[in-house]
Design an enzyme around this catalytic site. Structure first.
Site, PDB file in Angstrom:
ATOM      1  N   ARG A  49       1.008  -1.260  -0.067  1.00 39.86           N
ATOM      2  CA  ARG A  49       0.110  -0.108   0.051  1.00 39.86           C
ATOM      3  C   ARG A  49       0.845   1.113  -0.193  1.00 39.86           C
ATOM      4  O   ARG A  49       2.073   1.129   0.010  1.00 39.86           O
ATOM      5  CB  ARG A  49      -1.087   0.033   1.394  1.00 39.86           C
ATOM      6  N   GLY A  50       0.441   2.346  -0.027  1.00 32.76           N
ATOM      7  CA  GLY A  50       1.187   3.740  -0.340  1.00 32.76           C
ATOM      8  C   GLY A  50       1.091   4.045  -1.906  1.00 32.76           C
ATOM      9  O   GLY A  50       1.223   3.227  -2.644  1.00 32.76           O
ATOM     10  N   ALA A  51       0.654   5.155  -2.266  1.00 32.71           N
ATOM     11  CA  ALA A  51       0.602   5.678  -3.534  1.00 32.71           C
ATOM     12  C   ALA A  51       1.639   5.068  -4.501  1.00 32.71           C
ATOM     13  O   ALA A  51       1.583   4.362  -5.527  1.00 32.71           O
ATOM     14  CB  ALA A  51       0.249   6.966  -3.720  1.00 32.71           C
ATOM     15  N   ARG A  87      -7.406  -0.672  -7.455  1.00 28.88           N
ATOM     16  CA  ARG A  87      -7.909   0.290  -6.359  1.00 28.88           C
ATOM     17  C   ARG A  87      -8.186   1.673  -6.865  1.00 28.88           C
ATOM     18  O   ARG A  87      -7.639   2.207  -7.886  1.00 28.88           O
ATOM     19  CB  ARG A  87      -7.004   0.533  -5.219  1.00 28.88           C
ATOM     20  N   GLN A 201      -1.820   2.263   9.952  1.00 24.97           N
ATOM     21  CA  GLN A 201      -0.562   2.279   8.949  1.00 24.97           C
ATOM     22  C   GLN A 201       0.430   3.067   9.785  1.00 24.97           C
ATOM     23  O   GLN A 201       1.673   3.157   9.715  1.00 24.97           O
ATOM     24  CB  GLN A 201      -0.679   2.872   7.666  1.00 24.97           C
ATOM     25  N   ASP A 242      -2.610  10.603  -2.002  1.00 27.06           N
ATOM     26  CA  ASP A 242      -2.676   9.507  -2.997  1.00 27.06           C
ATOM     27  C   ASP A 242      -3.307  10.012  -4.148  1.00 27.06           C
ATOM     28  O   ASP A 242      -3.174   9.458  -5.555  1.00 27.06           O
ATOM     29  CB  ASP A 242      -4.046   8.679  -2.298  1.00 27.06           C
ATOM     30  N   ASN A 252      -5.814  12.136   0.577  1.00 28.15           N
ATOM     31  CA  ASN A 252      -4.899  11.307   1.613  1.00 28.15           C
ATOM     32  C   ASN A 252      -5.715  10.497   2.602  1.00 28.15           C
ATOM     33  O   ASN A 252      -7.175  10.487   2.408  1.00 28.15           O
ATOM     34  CB  ASN A 252      -3.753  12.070   2.255  1.00 28.15           C
ATOM     35  N   LYS A 253      -4.848   9.733   3.217  1.00 30.58           N
ATOM     36  CA  LYS A 253      -5.573   8.723   4.085  1.00 30.58           C
ATOM     37  C   LYS A 253      -6.832   9.375   4.992  1.00 30.58           C
ATOM     38  O   LYS A 253      -6.416  10.632   5.462  1.00 30.58           O
ATOM     39  CB  LYS A 253      -4.667   8.186   5.135  1.00 30.58           C
TER      40      LYS A 253
HETATM   41  P1  RI2 Z   1       2.963   8.359  -1.003  1.00 29.12           P
HETATM   42  C1  RI2 Z   1      -1.529   5.621   1.726  1.00 29.12           C
HETATM   43  O1  RI2 Z   1      -2.574   5.189   1.495  1.00 29.12           O
HETATM   44  C2  RI2 Z   1      -1.645   6.980   2.766  1.00 29.12           C
HETATM   45  O2  RI2 Z   1      -2.747   7.810   2.362  1.00 29.12           O
HETATM   46  C3  RI2 Z   1      -0.414   7.797   2.374  1.00 29.12           C
HETATM   47  O3  RI2 Z   1      -0.324   9.138   2.951  1.00 29.12           O
HETATM   48  C4  RI2 Z   1      -0.172   7.554   1.045  1.00 29.12           C
HETATM   49  O4  RI2 Z   1      -0.711   6.226   0.496  1.00 29.12           O
HETATM   50  C5  RI2 Z   1       1.127   7.668   0.818  1.00 29.12           C
HETATM   51  O5  RI2 Z   1       1.583   7.568  -0.615  1.00 29.12           O
HETATM   52  P2  RI2 Z   1      -2.909   3.666   1.840  1.00 29.12           P
HETATM   53  O6  RI2 Z   1      -2.347   3.022   0.544  1.00 29.12           O
HETATM   54  O7  RI2 Z   1       2.567   9.746  -1.236  1.00 29.12           O
HETATM   55  O8  RI2 Z   1      -2.207   3.251   3.231  1.00 29.12           O
HETATM   56  O9  RI2 Z   1       4.172   8.181   0.003  1.00 29.12           O
HETATM   57  O10 RI2 Z   1      -4.263   3.304   1.921  1.00 29.12           O
HETATM   58  O11 RI2 Z   1       3.387   7.397  -2.147  1.00 29.12           O
END
Ligand code: RI2
Length: 362
Positions: A49-51, A87, A201, A242, A252-253
């Protein structure tokens, strides 16, 4: 970098290995992804996870789909579309798949050579992300230094929400990258880590990352941020994103919006850190148009953790007959954002500034 990153890497057969983010911090195990179906599952069930990482895994997923398609281009296009839809909110996923498809459609190679070309493109995407996060680290640490100088403080307290470290984007992260860089520069830094319900997370991933790097931090319940900000215990808020719309509205989250409101009310700088691949230049109004994922209510009703015997278990925390609602993200309006911290520097969160700084990408 050649395909070896901290959160994902290629094995000797060029399958994708990823750290299983569902079981951290209690277990450090990996999952091997060998085909399209496994790619989609890993993205959907949040093994990854994480964009940024989702985008990278999707990029490698298209290469695996090519390997699996045995030269059947129609099948490959179909499989890539399935990955693209796994997703809905993080735009890096669509961006990476589109870039892989562009490589495919512009290529006159076939079979093994095409597979190799797509593998190289997926590596290139990840390598570019590494470069972007390194720049974000530098620009972000410069801001931290500047605020410290102006305010003459000894320890810099940052609040972050969710995880936007190297588990979320190769190879230093977005929101955490400036923190790691500030530590390298010898700055005394302390991080307030929002636990980030429902999937935790922050508590599970950010705290783990920060302790591995020796960064001082404290985990707080998500509801604590406002109180800390009101009592001058936060110097800056920084989160990942995201998807960021053309007008600067940032998804974002879930819960990020509330932190931004509180930061605004208390005059605390609120930054969103993102690589340019997280912009969605085609969405003009983020609050209105960014699609927000709704996930299973069980993520709210159950929690995973370690019991007193050291066993990892899932616990039900809501009675069965009560329904729950689980929005994965919210959108912070641009007016609450001090700046967008990108690989090209800090950009004001508005349509003119974004259009000017990223003109060549639009
Ligand atoms: P980068 C995560 O979502 C969070 O929203 C977090 O801030 C973002 O992705 C980070 O992405 P999830 O995938 O900007 O845990 O670091 O639902 O790529």
């Amino acid at each position: 970098m050649q395909g070896q990153y901290k959160a994902l890497w290629l094995d000797k057969d060029n399958n994708l290995e990823v750290l299983d983010q569902r079981v951290l911090p209690f277990e450090e195990t990996t999952v091997t992804i060998t085909n399209t179906q496994e790619t989609i599952e890993a993205i959907k069930n949040m093994t990854v996870r994480g964009a940024g990482i989702i985008g990278n895994v999707a990029g490698f997923g298209v290469y695996l789909a090519c390997r699996e398609s045995n030269g059947d281009i129609e099948k490959l296009i179909y499989l890539a579309e399935q990955i693209r839809e796994s997703r809905p909110t993080a735009v890096n996923l669509m961006w990476a798949v589109d870039r892989m498809m562009e490589t495919l459609l512009n290529s006159d190679l076939h079979d093994l050579e095409l597979t190799q070309e797509l593998l190289e493109e997926a590596i290139k995407i990840a390598d570019e992300d590494c470069m972007r996060t390194e720049k974000i680290a530098q620009y972000g640490a410069d801001i931290i230094e500047e605020i410290m100088l102006n305010r003459e403080i000894d320890t810099f307290d940052i609040l972050t929400h969710c995880n936007a470290g190297w588990l979320a984007i190769v190879d230093s992260g977005t929101a955490l990258a400036p923190i790691y860089e500030a530590k390298k520069r010898g700055i005394n830094i302390h991080v307030w880590v929002d636990e980030t319900r429902p999937r935790n997370q922050g508590a599970n991933l950010t705290a783990w990352e920060l302790s591995k790097a020796g960064v001082e931090h404290t985990v707080i319940a998500d509801n604590t941020g406002g109180h800390l900000m009101q009592n001058h215990m936060v110097d800056m808020v920084i989160t990942g994103a995201d998807r960021v719309a053309r007008n600067g509205d940032s998804a974002n989250k879930i819960g990020t919006y509330l932190k931004a409101l509180s930061a605004k009310d208390n005059n605390i700088p609120f930054y969103i850190a993102l690589p340019s691949s997280t912009f969605d230049f085609t969405t003009l109004d983020g609050v209105r148009d960014i699609p927000i994922e709704i996930r299973s209510e069980n993520e709210v009703k159950y929690m995973r953790g370690m019991d007193s015997d050291g066993e990892i278990k899932e616990f039900q925390i809501v009675q069965s007959q009560s329904p729950a609602l689980n929005y994965g993200f919210d959108v912070t309006p641009a007016r609450l954002i001090t700046g967008l911290l990108t690989e090209r520097g800090v950009c004001d969160a508005n349509v003119d500034a974004i259009s000017e700084m990223f003109e060549d990408l639009i």
